[in-house]
Enzyme design. Structure first.
Site, PDB file in Angstrom:
ATOM      1  N   SER A  33      -9.195  -2.444   0.348  1.00 44.63           N
ATOM      2  CA  SER A  33     -10.413  -1.836   0.716  1.00 44.63           C
ATOM      3  C   SER A  33     -10.269  -0.646   1.788  1.00 44.63           C
ATOM      4  CB  SER A  33     -11.512  -3.019   1.348  1.00 44.63           C
ATOM      5  OG  SER A  33     -12.246  -3.524   0.436  1.00 44.63           O
ATOM      6  N   THR A  92       1.718 -10.133 -11.431  1.00 46.28           N
ATOM      7  CA  THR A  92       0.881 -10.783 -12.288  1.00 46.28           C
ATOM      8  C   THR A  92       1.650 -10.859 -13.621  1.00 46.28           C
ATOM      9  OG1 THR A  92      -1.174 -10.039 -11.284  1.00 46.28           O
ATOM     10  CG2 THR A  92      -1.301 -11.181 -13.593  1.00 46.28           C
ATOM     11  N   GLU A 122      -4.896  -3.605  -6.425  1.00 46.06           N
ATOM     12  CA  GLU A 122      -5.214  -2.243  -7.026  1.00 46.06           C
ATOM     13  C   GLU A 122      -5.745  -1.535  -5.714  1.00 46.06           C
ATOM     14  OE1 GLU A 122      -4.202  -1.831 -10.868  1.00 46.06           O
ATOM     15  OE2 GLU A 122      -5.989  -0.658 -10.443  1.00 46.06           O
ATOM     16  N   GLN A 171     -38.575 -17.242   2.949  1.00 44.77           N
ATOM     17  CA  GLN A 171     -38.124 -15.911   2.908  1.00 44.77           C
ATOM     18  C   GLN A 171     -36.831 -15.769   3.047  1.00 44.77           C
ATOM     19  OE1 GLN A 171     -40.704 -13.493   5.147  1.00 44.77           O
ATOM     20  NE2 GLN A 171     -42.339 -13.426   3.655  1.00 44.77           N
ATOM     21  N   SER A 175       0.793  -0.922   0.017  1.00 48.84           N
ATOM     22  CA  SER A 175      -0.019   0.062  -0.114  1.00 48.84           C
ATOM     23  C   SER A 175       0.930   1.158   0.058  1.00 48.84           C
ATOM     24  CB  SER A 175      -0.888   0.087   1.312  1.00 48.84           C
ATOM     25  OG  SER A 175      -1.784  -1.207   1.022  1.00 48.84           O
TER      26      SER A 175
HETATM   27  C1  LIG Z   1      -3.080 -11.956  -6.677  1.00 52.23           C
HETATM   28  C2  LIG Z   1      -2.277 -10.829  -6.592  1.00 52.23           C
HETATM   29  C3  LIG Z   1      -1.892 -10.131  -7.643  1.00 52.23           C
HETATM   30  C4  LIG Z   1      -1.115  -8.845  -7.895  1.00 52.23           C
HETATM   31  N1  LIG Z   1      -0.622  -8.361  -8.913  1.00 52.23           N
HETATM   32  C5  LIG Z   1      -0.184  -7.287  -8.887  1.00 52.23           C
HETATM   33  C6  LIG Z   1       0.532  -6.904 -10.111  1.00 52.23           C
HETATM   34  O1  LIG Z   1       0.444  -7.185 -11.110  1.00 52.23           O
HETATM   35  N2  LIG Z   1       1.555  -5.875  -9.904  1.00 52.23           N
HETATM   36  C7  LIG Z   1       1.919  -5.243  -8.838  1.00 52.23           C
HETATM   37  O2  LIG Z   1       2.718  -4.184  -8.723  1.00 52.23           O
HETATM   38  N3  LIG Z   1       1.216  -5.787  -7.834  1.00 52.23           N
HETATM   39  C8  LIG Z   1       0.556  -6.611  -7.597  1.00 52.23           C
HETATM   40  N4  LIG Z   1      -0.289  -7.167  -6.548  1.00 52.23           N
HETATM   41  C9  LIG Z   1       0.080  -6.465  -5.128  1.00 52.23           C
HETATM   42  C10 LIG Z   1      -0.970  -5.810  -4.646  1.00 52.23           C
HETATM   43  O3  LIG Z   1      -1.515  -4.683  -5.145  1.00 52.23           O
HETATM   44  C11 LIG Z   1      -0.910  -5.581  -3.236  1.00 52.23           C
HETATM   45  O4  LIG Z   1      -1.005  -6.588  -2.434  1.00 52.23           O
HETATM   46  C12 LIG Z   1      -1.719  -4.377  -2.337  1.00 52.23           C
HETATM   47  O5  LIG Z   1      -1.522  -3.114  -2.808  1.00 52.23           O
HETATM   48  C13 LIG Z   1      -1.609  -4.658  -0.835  1.00 52.23           C
HETATM   49  O6  LIG Z   1      -0.165  -4.560  -0.177  1.00 52.23           O
HETATM   50  P1  LIG Z   1       0.421  -5.336   0.480  1.00 52.23           P
HETATM   51  O7  LIG Z   1       0.019  -6.839   0.275  1.00 52.23           O
HETATM   52  O8  LIG Z   1       1.802  -5.171   0.752  1.00 52.23           O
HETATM   53  O9  LIG Z   1      -0.407  -5.156   1.846  1.00 52.23           O
HETATM   54  P2  LIG Z   1       0.008  -4.263   2.915  1.00 52.23           P
HETATM   55  O10 LIG Z   1       0.046  -2.862   2.302  1.00 52.23           O
HETATM   56  O11 LIG Z   1       1.035  -4.694   3.833  1.00 52.23           O
HETATM   57  O12 LIG Z   1      -1.640  -4.043   3.709  1.00 52.23           O
HETATM   58  C14 LIG Z   1      -1.664  -5.165   4.661  1.00 52.23           C
HETATM   59  C15 LIG Z   1      -2.909  -4.610   5.458  1.00 52.23           C
HETATM   60  O13 LIG Z   1      -2.942  -3.459   6.154  1.00 52.23           O
HETATM   61  C16 LIG Z   1      -3.789  -2.620   5.523  1.00 52.23           C
HETATM   62  N5  LIG Z   1      -3.140  -1.253   5.536  1.00 52.23           N
HETATM   63  C17 LIG Z   1      -1.956  -0.777   5.086  1.00 52.23           C
HETATM   64  N6  LIG Z   1      -1.758   0.614   5.119  1.00 52.23           N
HETATM   65  C18 LIG Z   1      -2.893   1.024   5.720  1.00 52.23           C
HETATM   66  C19 LIG Z   1      -3.325   2.198   6.049  1.00 52.23           C
HETATM   67  N7  LIG Z   1      -2.762   3.402   6.076  1.00 52.23           N
HETATM   68  N8  LIG Z   1      -4.554   2.361   6.790  1.00 52.23           N
HETATM   69  C20 LIG Z   1      -5.375   1.363   6.799  1.00 52.23           C
HETATM   70  N9  LIG Z   1      -5.113   0.147   6.660  1.00 52.23           N
HETATM   71  C21 LIG Z   1      -3.990   0.110   6.186  1.00 52.23           C
HETATM   72  C22 LIG Z   1      -4.159  -3.094   4.324  1.00 52.23           C
HETATM   73  O14 LIG Z   1      -5.359  -2.394   3.952  1.00 52.23           O
HETATM   74  C23 LIG Z   1      -4.194  -4.559   4.408  1.00 52.23           C
HETATM   75  O15 LIG Z   1      -5.429  -4.969   5.191  1.00 52.23           O
HETATM   76  C24 LIG Z   1      -0.960  -8.331  -6.628  1.00 52.23           C
HETATM   77  C25 LIG Z   1      -1.600  -8.858  -5.243  1.00 52.23           C
HETATM   78  C26 LIG Z   1      -1.914 -10.186  -5.472  1.00 52.23           C
HETATM   79  C27 LIG Z   1      -2.335 -10.727  -4.236  1.00 52.23           C
END
Ligand SMILES: Cc1cc2nc3c(=O)[nH]c(=O)nc-3n(C[C@H](O)[C@H](O)[C@H](O)COP(=O)(O)OP(=O)(O)OC[C@H]3O[C@@H](n4cnc5c(N)ncnc54)[C@H](O)[C@@H]3O)c2cc1C
Length: 409
Positions: free
Chosen positions: A392, A164, A389, A304, A136
């Protein structure tokens, strides 16, 4: 500017039916097999290329639809077929958009055809931005690109994750830091073709869902690419960095701690549309099942408790689609996203897909919990929409900041 409409015109309906036909006849029947194999479904991508669904032309046509509904309509139908296979088909588009948005005409002409290949020899592309410590928080990216002026080459070092098509792509678009003082303003994108020395695939992830889509780490060790692989070219980059430094000096260029919060309003509705496709698919299975499954001498939909769930599921799906279509229309019409409407559409559609696919399992009872029925797979697939992307939580952050104008953390 096209008026906002919820009515597809005849041409759009024809395209929708054509894509739906492909999703129903080719994607859906292959879904369970490729989910189990956890491999890129090359033969299905090839079929898509043969009929013209896997090509830049196809996406360009949908993208330039003046109503804005071309892309969401296409995404919904493909992901209705199956999310993992559909992502294998549309994943290249992420990298292609990176080149279209930042590349010169020459770069677009050279690299985009190599991303898709042709129907006899299909290729895929990867967009590599995320890193183990920069998800993020994109601004904390560590992959560095250093210019070797004597050779007019860039030297790239770092590890990308979650890419990906990473490691199997013919073309990788790699985002790297060129000026670490400028946060995400100091990033640039590079083309790294497959076979470049120093480029390798790291771990391939075994995933919860969308298992037909290949996700892997991409390792870059002293990767050298010619100056022509910097998207947009050196002159444009130098100008952009100079502007960013000026703004930083003037005190309004503070490091963007969370570049994922920068507006991706225009691209997020497309992910929302994918989620709508998965949700609709699960809802349809549940509706059919509820009408035919009998308990206590009558179809379960006679209760229902079941019928109301289906009513809620369908209401949420339609509401999600409306948010997606509104944001897509705003993007194509150049409207300002004053309430983060793109993020809203992605947030609501993603959460809807997760919820609706879970409700579908419940309606199918024990059958819903098995791999004999597709809703179990759809539920696993749906979980990705609230993560990639922008999670949430990040969507909520973007929306709350946009609405309040406050630096909410
Ligand atoms: C199947 C898959 C395909 C993907 N494809 C690509 C791709 O093609 N190219 C690419 O570059 N990336 C890709 N991604 C990466 C994806 O965009 C990241 O996983 C995503 O942005 C989240 O980053 P992270 O996994 O490091 O989670 P983190 O950033 O570590 O987040 C962990 C948790 O903390 C929460 N969090 C973090 N910061 C905050 C905040 N400030 N406030 C509140 N909550 C917060 C997040 O919402 C999450 O719940 C892919 C990921 C997956 C799983």
């Amino acid at each position: 500017m096209a008026e906002f409409t919820m009515e597809l015109n005849d041409e759009q309906k024809e395209v929708r039916d054509w894509i739906h036909g492909f999703a129903a006849d080719v994607i859906r029947p292959a879904a369970a097999e490729w989910d189990e194999r956890e491999e890129t479904p090359w033969p299905v991508i090839q079929e898509a290329a043969k009929v013209g669904i896997y090509s830049l032309d196809f996406y360009a046509q949908q993208y330039f639809d003046p109503t804005g509904l071309g892309i969401p309509m296409a995404m919904e139908e493909l992901f209705w077929g199956d999310a993992g296979i559909a992502l294998s088909i549309v994943g290249t588009g992420l990298a292609a958009v990176g080149v279209l948005a930042n590349g010169t005409e020459e770069q677009i002409g050279t690299w985009i055809p190599q991303m898709y290949g042709d129907a006899n020899d299909v290729k895929v592309a990867a967009f590599c931005s995320s890193e183990p410590d920069a998800g993020s928080d994109v601004a904390s990216m560590r992959t560095r690109a250093v210019y070797d002026e004597a050779k007019d080459e860039w030297v790239i070092n770092g590890t990308k994750t979650w890419a990906t098509n990473g490691g199997i792509a013919n073309v990788h678009v790699v985002v790297a830091v060129v000026d670490s003082e400028l946060g995400s303003k100091g990033h640039a994108s590079f083309i790294v073709p497959l076979g470049t020395p120093g480029l390798s695939q790291g771990q391939k992830f075994k995933k919860h869902g969308i298992r037909a889509s290949h996700t892997a780490e991409v390792v870059l060790e002293n990767v050298r690419v010619p100056g022509s692989c910097l998207l947009g070219g050196k002159e444009k980059l130098d100008e952009r960095l100079a502007r960013a430094r000026e703004r930083a000096k003037a005190g309004n260029g503070e490091r963007l701690k969370n570049a994922a919060m920068a507006t991706f309003e225009a691209s997020r509705p497309a992910v929302g549309a994918m989620a709508v496709g998965t949700a609709r698919a699960a809802y349809e299975v549940a509706l059919d099942y509820a009408k035919t499954r009998e308990q206590f001498g009558r179809p379960i939909i006679d209760n229902q408790g079941v019928a109301f769930q289906l009513a809620d599921m369908r209401t949420s799906i339609d509401a999600a689609r409306l948010l997606v279509w509104r944001a897509s229309w705003m993007a194509v019409s150049g409207k300002q996203f004053t309430s983060a409407e793109g993020s809203m559409s992605k947030l609501f559609a993603s959460e809807t897909a997760k919820k609706v696919t879970g409700q579908a399992i419940q309606i199918l009872g024990g059958n819903g919990y098995t791999r004999e029925y597709p809703v179990e797979r759809m539920h696993r697939d749906a979980a990705i929409y609230t993560i990639f992307e922008g999670t949430s939580e990040i969507q909520r952050l973007v929306i709350a900041r946009t609405l309040s104008g406050m630096p909410i953390r």
